[in-house]
Design a protein around this motif. Sequence first.
Motif, short mmCIF file in Angstrom:
data_model
loop_
_atom_site.label_atom_id
_atom_site.label_comp_id
_atom_site.label_asym_id
_atom_site.label_seq_id
_atom_site.Cartn_x
_atom_site.Cartn_y
_atom_site.Cartn_z
N UNK A 50 -17.76 -31.26 -19.53
CA UNK A 50 -17.40 -32.30 -20.30
C UNK A 50 -16.88 -33.73 -19.87
N UNK A 51 -16.63 -33.74 -18.87
CA UNK A 51 -16.26 -34.96 -18.01
C UNK A 51 -17.22 -35.82 -17.66
N UNK A 52 -17.06 -36.92 -17.84
CA UNK A 52 -18.33 -38.01 -17.40
C UNK A 52 -17.82 -38.51 -15.98
N UNK A 53 -18.76 -38.69 -15.18
CA UNK A 53 -18.49 -39.17 -13.90
C UNK A 53 -19.24 -40.51 -13.72
N UNK A 54 -18.62 -41.52 -13.66
CA UNK A 54 -19.25 -42.85 -13.64
C UNK A 54 -19.25 -43.29 -12.07
N UNK A 55 -20.43 -43.68 -11.89
CA UNK A 55 -20.42 -44.51 -10.34
C UNK A 55 -20.60 -45.75 -10.30
N UNK A 56 -19.74 -46.54 -9.68
CA UNK A 56 -19.53 -47.92 -9.38
C UNK A 56 -20.16 -48.58 -8.31
N UNK A 57 -20.54 -49.95 -8.36
CA UNK A 57 -20.74 -50.54 -7.28
C UNK A 57 -19.65 -51.67 -7.29
N UNK A 58 -19.32 -52.18 -6.07
CA UNK A 58 -18.14 -52.99 -5.72
C UNK A 58 -18.70 -54.51 -6.15
N UNK A 59 -18.25 -55.07 -6.83
CA UNK A 59 -18.57 -56.46 -6.95
C UNK A 59 -17.56 -57.63 -6.19
N UNK A 60 -16.32 -57.07 -6.18
CA UNK A 60 -15.30 -57.74 -5.47
C UNK A 60 -14.20 -57.03 -4.94
N UNK A 61 -13.93 -56.92 -3.72
CA UNK A 61 -12.84 -56.17 -2.98
C UNK A 61 -11.61 -57.12 -2.97
N UNK A 62 -10.71 -56.49 -3.56
CA UNK A 62 -9.31 -57.23 -4.03
C UNK A 62 -8.23 -56.85 -3.14
N UNK A 63 -8.09 -55.42 -2.99
CA UNK A 63 -7.16 -54.80 -2.11
C UNK A 63 -7.60 -53.51 -1.40
N UNK A 64 -7.36 -53.33 -0.27
CA UNK A 64 -7.76 -52.14 0.62
C UNK A 64 -9.24 -51.97 0.48
N UNK A 65 -9.57 -50.70 0.84
CA UNK A 65 -11.13 -50.37 0.83
C UNK A 65 -10.96 -48.91 0.08
N UNK A 66 -11.77 -49.12 -0.85
CA UNK A 66 -11.99 -47.70 -1.76
C UNK A 66 -12.45 -46.74 -1.17
N UNK A 67 -11.86 -45.46 -1.03
CA UNK A 67 -12.74 -44.19 -0.50
C UNK A 67 -13.27 -43.34 -1.23
#
Length: 130
Positions: A50-67
């Motif tokens: 029942x959990x929704x998994x959302x996949x995103x694309x980075x439009x603008x990096x503001x701090x660090x690098x997402x893992x």
Amino acid sequence: MRIYVFLIIMFSAQAALGCYCVESPLKERYLESDYVYLGQVRSSTLGDDGVVTNKLVVLEKLKGTADTLVVKNTLFADDMCASHMVVGYQYLVFGEFGSTPKIHSCSHTRLLGDIGKEGLALVREMSSKQ
């Protein structure tokens, strides 16, 4: 006297519903996070749990690098005021390394419209100082 009773009932009912959060200031959320980015939801998948998994694309990096570029929704059963992501909408994602961000009524991750132009400008200003 009636006014006091009315106010007490109003605030008690709101807290009882679980829809009340003390939101930390944007600057504090930024400093507490390992990474922050402006992302757009590209797809959402409903899992068997029942959990929704959302996949995103980075439009603008503001701090660090997402893992991870995944954000999960909480279940309505766990959070009556749960926020849900919408494909195509933009979100300001606050994350910690080694943990999948979740969006719920009290999470740091928010719809860009909720943060507003002023909020995004503040995050960009903090980003430029690092």
